[in-house]
Design a protein around this motif. Structure first.
Motif, mmCIF file in Angstrom:
data_model
loop_
_atom_site.group_PDB
_atom_site.id
_atom_site.type_symbol
_atom_site.label_atom_id
_atom_site.label_comp_id
_atom_site.label_asym_id
_atom_site.label_seq_id
_atom_site.Cartn_x
_atom_site.Cartn_y
_atom_site.Cartn_z
ATOM 1 N N ASN A 132 -19.605 54.614 -19.199
ATOM 2 C CA ASN A 132 -19.959 55.636 -20.196
ATOM 3 C C ASN A 132 -20.699 55.027 -21.391
ATOM 4 O OD1 ASN A 132 -18.753 57.570 -18.617
ATOM 5 N ND2 ASN A 132 -16.881 57.716 -19.819
ATOM 6 N N ASN A 273 -10.822 58.356 -25.440
ATOM 7 C CA ASN A 273 -12.051 58.665 -24.718
ATOM 8 C C ASN A 273 -13.207 57.969 -25.410
ATOM 9 O OD1 ASN A 273 -13.387 60.582 -26.704
ATOM 10 N ND2 ASN A 273 -11.428 61.642 -26.340
ATOM 11 N N ASP A 275 -15.916 59.068 -26.559
ATOM 12 C CA ASP A 275 -16.553 59.775 -27.670
ATOM 13 C C ASP A 275 -16.157 59.178 -29.018
ATOM 14 O OD1 ASP A 275 -17.849 61.453 -25.956
ATOM 15 O OD2 ASP A 275 -16.405 63.097 -26.136
ATOM 16 N N GLN A 276 -14.976 58.580 -29.097
ATOM 17 C CA GLN A 276 -14.567 57.935 -30.351
ATOM 18 C C GLN A 276 -15.580 56.862 -30.766
ATOM 19 O OE1 GLN A 276 -10.371 57.691 -28.344
ATOM 20 N NE2 GLN A 276 -10.228 56.707 -30.336
ATOM 21 N N ASP A 279 -19.313 58.563 -31.216
ATOM 22 C CA ASP A 279 -19.445 59.289 -32.482
ATOM 23 C C ASP A 279 -19.608 58.311 -33.641
ATOM 24 O OD1 ASP A 279 -19.216 61.656 -31.136
ATOM 25 O OD2 ASP A 279 -17.116 62.008 -31.671
#
Length: 353
Positions: A132, A273, A275-276, A279
Motif C-alpha cells: 500500500n 491502517n 491511511d495514518q 494522511d
C-alpha cells in the motif's frame, strides 16, 4: 582521492579520520601520504599506517574496477547524492557503496522491520503495508533478512521501490536464501552498504547497520519482534533520531507481538491502517509546497544550500560563505521562523519534512 578513501576504508580506519580527510580534500589533492600526515597531524596511528601501506599497494588497488565488476558505485560523505539524513545520525559513514536503480535523496522513505522468526499474521501485514505504501510512491527500506524484511521487500518490489541496507559488503549475498531477492533489488531497487567490498556479515555489523535503516527514513514500522529482537535496535536508533514510530498491534499471547505491543504501551502509534501514514505524508507534502513557494532571498538560499550538505555552526557558515556573522545570524533567524532550519546546540540543521 576516491581510491585513497576506499583504501583507508578497507583498512578499517576510524570514520572520524576519513571525514576529516574528505573535509580537507582540496588541500590534500595530489599530496603523498607523508604530505597528508603533515597537513593532518591529528590522524590516528591506524590511519597513518594505512596511508603508508597505500603507497606500496595503490598500483594493485583499483576501486573503480572493483565497482565495475560488482555493478556498484561509491558515494562519499559530502557528495551531492549522499543521503541528507545521514549527516544527522551517529557516526555518519564516510563511504557508501550502492548498487541498483534510483537515488537516495529527496524521497519519502519508510522502514518496515521485524523478526526473522515470524508468523503468518506478521508476513501478511508486512506485505499489505509495504504494498500500500509503495503504491502511494513511498520507498520501503529494510535489511534483507529473512522473515519480515523479506516480505516487505518483495511486496514493495511488486508495487514500487525498495532499498535494502546490508550488514556486509555489497558483493556479499546474505542470507543465501535471499539470493534471488538480492538480484531483483539490484535490477529494480537499490542495495546499500557502508562496509567495504569483501566484508563478511559478522554479527556485530547488524546493530551498526540498523542506524542507517532508521536514518534513511521519515518513520519506522515495527511489525513483529520480541523485546530482545534485533529489530528493537533499529527502533532505539529511530527514537534517538526523532523519527516517527509505528507498531502493529498483536495478540498478547504471541511472543512475536511482544515488541510492538510494548512500544504501543510506551507511546508509539498503533498502526491500524496505512491511511495514518498516507494522511501524515499528505500534510508533509503540503508543507514542502509551502516551503517551495517561499520567496527566499539569495542569502537565504545560499545558507540553505550549505546546510543541505551538513549541519553547521555560524563560524563554519562564515568560513564557507561571503557573509558577515551579523548577516548570517539574521538569515538563520528568518529561516527558523520559516521552519526550514532548526537549531540544536551550536549547530543549525536543515529540516526534512
Amino acid at each position: 582521492m576516491k581510491t585513497l578513501l576506499a583504501w583507508l576504508h578497507a583498512q578499517h580506519c576510524p570514520y572520524a579520520d576519513l571525514r576529516t580527510i574528505l573535509r580537507e580534500k582540496d588541500r590534500l589533492e595530489g599530496l603523498a601520504p607523508l604530505g597528508i600526515m603533515e597537513v593532518l597531524p591529528q590522524l590516528a596511528e591506524k590511519t597513518r599506517l594505512a596511508l603508508l601501506a597505500y603507497e606500496q599497494s595503490k598500483q594493485s588497488f583499483d576501486i573503480e574496477q572493483v565497482c565495475r565488476d560488482h555493478k556498484s558505485r561509491m558515494i562519499l560523505w559530502g557528495d551531492c547524492d549522499y543521503p541528507a539524513n545521514f549527516y544527522e545520525i551517529e557516526e555518519p559513514p564516510p563511504v557508501l557503496y550502492v548498487r541498483g536503480q534510483g537515488g537516495l535523496s529527496r524521497q519519502t522513505i519508510f522502514a518496515i522491520i521485524g523478526s526473522r522468526r515470524t508468523t503468518q499474521y506478521g508476513l501478511r501485514n508486512a506485505k499489505r503495508i509495504a504494498r500500500n505504501l509503495a503504491q502511494a510512491g513511498i520507498v520501503i527500506v529494510s535489511g534483507l533478512a529473512e522473515g519480515i524484511d523479506t516480505a516487505a521487500h518483495q511486496a514493495a518490489l511488486e508495487a514500487g521501490e525498495t532499498i535494502a541496507v546490508l550488514g556486509c559488503g555489497i558483493d556479499w549475498i546474505y542470507p543465501k536464501s535471499n539470493a534471488r531477492l538480492y538480484e531483483q533489488i539490484a535490477e529494480s531497487g537499490l542495495l546499500l552498504s557502508e562496509f567495504p567490498f569483501g566484508e563478511k556479515p559478522y554479527g556485530y555489523h547488524f546493530p551498526f547497520r540498523n542506524r542507517l535503516i532508521s536514518g534513511l527514513t521519515e518513520g519506522v514500522i515495527l511489525v513483529e519482534g520480541t523485546n530482545k529482537s534485533g529489530a528493537m535496535s533499529t527502533i532505539r536508533h529511530a527514537l534517538n533520531q526523532g523519527k516517527m514510530i509505528y507498531a502493529l498491534p498483536g495478540d498478547i499471547d504471541r511472543k512475536t507481538s511482544e515488541g510492538p505491543n510494548q512500544l504501543i504501551f510506551e507511546g508509539a502509534e498503533p498502526l491500524l491502517n496505512c491511511d495514518q501514514i498516507l494522511d501524515c505524508h499528505a500534510v508533509q507534502r503540503r508543507d514542502q509546497k509551502r516551503e517551495a513557494s517561499l520567496e527566499l532571498t539569495p542569502r537565504e538560499r545560499e545558507i540553505l544550500c550549505l546546510l543541505d550538505q551538513e549541519p553547521m555552526g555560524i563560524e563554519k557558515i562564515c568560513n564557507l560563505s561571503n557573509l558577515s556573522i551579523h548577516d548570517i545570524v539574521s538569515v538563520l533567524t528568518s529561516l527558523e521562523l520559516y521552519g526550514t532550519v532548526i537549531r540544536q546546540g551550536n549547530h543549525y540543521y536543515r529540516t526534512r519534512r
